[in-house]
Write an enzyme that holds these catalytic residues in place. Structure first.
Site, PDB file in Angstrom:
ATOM      1  N   LEU A 184      31.853  98.781  46.357  1.00  0.00           N
ATOM      2  CA  LEU A 184      32.603  98.843  45.099  1.00  0.00           C
ATOM      3  C   LEU A 184      33.196  97.458  44.865  1.00  0.00           C
ATOM      4  O   LEU A 184      33.566  96.777  45.826  1.00  0.00           O
ATOM      5  CB  LEU A 184      33.742  99.872  45.185  1.00  0.00           C
ATOM      6  CG  LEU A 184      33.353 101.347  45.372  1.00  0.00           C
ATOM      7  CD1 LEU A 184      34.610 102.191  45.565  1.00  0.00           C
ATOM      8  CD2 LEU A 184      32.548 101.872  44.183  1.00  0.00           C
ATOM      9  N   ASP A 185      33.294  97.051  43.593  1.00  0.00           N
ATOM     10  CA  ASP A 185      33.972  95.782  43.289  1.00  0.00           C
ATOM     11  C   ASP A 185      35.385  95.826  43.847  1.00  0.00           C
ATOM     12  O   ASP A 185      35.989  96.908  43.950  1.00  0.00           O
ATOM     13  CB  ASP A 185      34.077  95.583  41.762  1.00  0.00           C
ATOM     14  CG  ASP A 185      32.722  95.354  41.109  1.00  0.00           C
ATOM     15  OD1 ASP A 185      31.774  95.028  41.840  1.00  0.00           O
ATOM     16  OD2 ASP A 185      32.627  95.521  39.889  1.00  0.00           O
ATOM     17  N   MET A 186      35.923  94.658  44.163  1.00  0.00           N
ATOM     18  CA  MET A 186      37.273  94.573  44.717  1.00  0.00           C
ATOM     19  C   MET A 186      38.286  95.345  43.865  1.00  0.00           C
ATOM     20  O   MET A 186      39.140  96.067  44.383  1.00  0.00           O
ATOM     21  CB  MET A 186      37.703  93.108  44.820  1.00  0.00           C
ATOM     22  CG  MET A 186      39.089  92.907  45.398  1.00  0.00           C
ATOM     23  SD  MET A 186      39.416  91.176  45.771  1.00  0.00           S
ATOM     24  CE  MET A 186      40.573  90.778  44.509  1.00  0.00           C
ATOM     25  N   THR A 213      37.775  97.824  41.818  1.00  0.00           N
ATOM     26  CA  THR A 213      37.462  99.252  41.639  1.00  0.00           C
ATOM     27  C   THR A 213      37.996 100.049  42.819  1.00  0.00           C
ATOM     28  O   THR A 213      37.853  99.638  43.970  1.00  0.00           O
ATOM     29  CB  THR A 213      35.930  99.453  41.526  1.00  0.00           C
ATOM     30  OG1 THR A 213      35.425  98.605  40.498  1.00  0.00           O
ATOM     31  CG2 THR A 213      35.579 100.892  41.207  1.00  0.00           C
ATOM     32  N   ARG A 255      30.831  98.226  34.100  1.00  0.00           N
ATOM     33  CA  ARG A 255      31.719  97.341  33.328  1.00  0.00           C
ATOM     34  C   ARG A 255      30.969  96.715  32.158  1.00  0.00           C
ATOM     35  O   ARG A 255      31.476  96.651  31.032  1.00  0.00           O
ATOM     36  CB  ARG A 255      32.299  96.260  34.248  1.00  0.00           C
ATOM     37  CG  ARG A 255      33.196  96.838  35.330  1.00  0.00           C
ATOM     38  CD  ARG A 255      33.422  95.887  36.490  1.00  0.00           C
ATOM     39  NE  ARG A 255      34.288  94.775  36.100  1.00  0.00           N
ATOM     40  CZ  ARG A 255      34.758  93.871  36.963  1.00  0.00           C
ATOM     41  NH1 ARG A 255      34.444  93.969  38.247  1.00  0.00           N
ATOM     42  NH2 ARG A 255      35.522  92.898  36.565  1.00  0.00           N
TER      43      ARG A 255
END
Length: 559
Positions: free
Chosen positions: A406-408, A410, A507
């Site tokens: 997961l993105d930082m 998120t 996103r």
């Protein structure tokens, strides 16, 4: 030529109640200062009303116009007055000099500039190259060479096929002779067959010599013309490189300490020593250079997009965006030396004090609820991550193995394998799309439809990583299904179901004008900064790697 203070713009409104920023904006991750918002609004009103120049921003007809990035720099004059400077990126209305906007750092379009005369010389050579490339004699010789090579190949293949057939025939004759003739006649036949074989080989040899001579004759004539063309192209390349390097030296940027560096010197120590096209033409470097040159103290910076959205990048009319990484980061890094600048939030560990909640663990795997701000795996400057925390928690397992990320920014569900066997099973499920995922997102606007599918192919932006682009030519397929949950205060909550797992897929699909055209709240790359990115991996469903039992996990979002 404008007097410096002609470009210093005063606020129309009373700003006495506004507090000034304590530090200069970190331009790659920021929330626009209220006075920058005020300046941007004032500039936008000017763009709507001015009649001095014409540029189609595509607001009335999106198919025709082009949008542009503008910048405002909040400054304090030497007399202590607060105002702002304005700039635009690149050219507008075929000009890089427009009334009310700061000039370029170097005006290559100026009449007396060496750029125009040297570009004219390069264009002359280019025209000569074009003319030579279309020369009938050159085209005839190329065709003749190709035709001769093909004809030789055809004749050679035919002769070789004949040789194979003749060889088989001779073998059969020899076999028959050995069975029916006496030794003298057999020996005599073998001599005859040997002569036939040699004769055939000689035909092949002379065929090759004949065609080599024909081809060499054509090549000799053709090479003269090709060499002249190559020489012209080399000349053009050398002239272009010389002009480019000259330009790199002319673009010289001041910083707060009064030091000046050329583009060439700024980019030399970076991973791309040759500056990218358009470096130095963005709004931010223009603004800072002008401020330093004319004695204005920079206080805060903001850049916004004006006009129709571009095809690939995510840029929405009137919205603020950070400076680009590839072109502006090295330049602004030099220019901000001597300024007290906001810290780079991306180098801070946002989740240092946040707990990594363990939802499920057994011998094969662990499922966690990752807080927003914690990296999935270690980054360049921050080692703390979900992965490193699990390494510490399970020092004696084969893993942990990273299955997905997961993105930082998120939050939500992440699964890690603890054994090689579990890793193999879980990887297979993710690759074959046997895993069901559901995300919750809060979008910064109203979505009229109740549900839908988004299919926009994606790839990394080569000049502005980590941003992603929508690209139909080079992008990989990316699909998302979505459902609206509710709309409150002009913000829409959605369920998002990604069918593919591209970087920043959700996103980009939300923010891009061909997707939902509405960025997520707090999306600093594709929207505007807030307390956090409002994206949460809420639900995860997959088969247990050992038992095969279908498991589902759910953690509600905090927003």
């Amino acid at each position: 030529m404008h007097h410096p203070h002609d470009l210093f713009i005063r606020f129309d409104a009373d700003i006495s109640t506004y507090s000034l920023p304590e530090k200069f904006t970190f331009p790659f991750y920021y929330q626009a200062h209220p006075l920058c918002v005020l300046a941007a609004n004032q500039l936008q009103e000017h763009l709507k009303q001015q009649q001095e120049w014409q540029h189609d921003f595509g607001l009335d007809n999106p198919a025709k116009g082009t949008g542009k990035m503008f910048g405002v720099l909040l400054v304090e004059s030497a007399q202590g007055e607060i105002g702002y400077l304005s700039a635009f990126s690149g050219k507008i209305a075929d000009s890089n000099l427009l009334p009310g906007f700061v000039p370029p750092v170097f005006d290559m379009l100026a009449e007396q500039s060496f750029f125009r005369s040297e570009l004219a010389e390069i264009t002359q050579v280019s025209d000569e190259v074009k003319s030579r490339e279309g020369e009938p004699k050159l085209l005839q010789l190329r065709d003749a060479l190709k035709s001769a090579q093909e004809q030789y190949q055809t004749e050679e293949q035919a002769h070789r096929a004949q040789m194979i057939s003749s060889r088989a025939e001779r073998k059969a004759r020899r076999k028959t002779a050995e069975q029916t003739l006496d030794k003298t006649d057999v020996d005599s036949l073998l001599v005859e067959l040997g002569k036939e074989s040699v004769a055939e080989k000689n035909v092949l040899k002379y065929l090759k010599l004949e065609w080599d001579a024909k081809i060499a004759e054509i090549e000799l004539e053709l090479n003269v013309l090709e060499d002249e063309l190559t020489s012209l192209k080399d000349q053009r390349k050398h002239m272009s490189n010389t002009l480019q390097n000259k330009l790199f030296e002319q673009y010289r940027f001041l910083n707060a300490n009064g030091q000046q560096e050329s583009l060439r010197a700024i980019f030399k120590p970076t991973a791309t020593p040759t500056p990218p096209a358009g470096a130095g033409e963005c709004a931010a470097p223009k603004l800072l250079h002008y401020a330093f040159k004319h004695g204005f103290k920079p206080l805060a910076l903001a850049e916004f997009w004006w006009g129709v959205s571009p095809k690939s990048e995510i840029r929405q009319h009137g919205k603020f965006y950070p400076s680009c990484n590839s072109k502006c980061q090295p330049i602004l890094g030099h220019m901000m030396q001597g300024l007290l600048v906001d810290d780079n939030p991306l180098e801070e560990n946002w989740a240092e004090d946040k707990e990594l909640e363990i939802l499920f663990e057994d011998e094969s795997m662990v499922v966690v609820n990752k807080p927003s701000g914690l990296l999935s795996v270690p980054g360049k400057t921050i080692s703390d991550s979900a992965y490193t925390r699990l390494q510490q928690r399970y020092p004696d397992v084969e893993g942990p193995f990273v299955i997905h990320r997961l993105d930082m920014a998120t939050s939500g569900l992440l699964v890690f394998a603890l054994t090689k066997r579990a890793n193999k099973s879980l990887q297979k499920q993710f690759i074959s799309r046997g895993v069901k995922k559901r995300y919750v997102a809060l979008l910064d606007g109203t979505i009229e439809k109740a549900q839908g599918e988004i299919s926009l192919p994606m790839r990394g932006d080569p000049v502005d990583r980590p941003r992603q682009l929508v690209c139909y030519e080079h992008g990989k397929p990316a699909e998302t299904y979505w459902e609206a949950i509710s709309t409150i205060d002009n913000r829409t909550k959605l369920y998002l179901y990604p069918k593919t797992g591209r970087t920043h897929q959700l996103r980009v699909h939300c923010a891009h004008h061909l997707g939902l055209n509405t960025p997520m709240v707090g999306d600093t790359l594709y929207g505007e900064k807030a307390d956090r990115l409002h994206l949460h991996a809420e639900r995860l469903e997959f088969d247990h790697p050992y038992s095969g039992e279908r498991l589902s996990f759910q953690v509600d979002s905090e927003f």
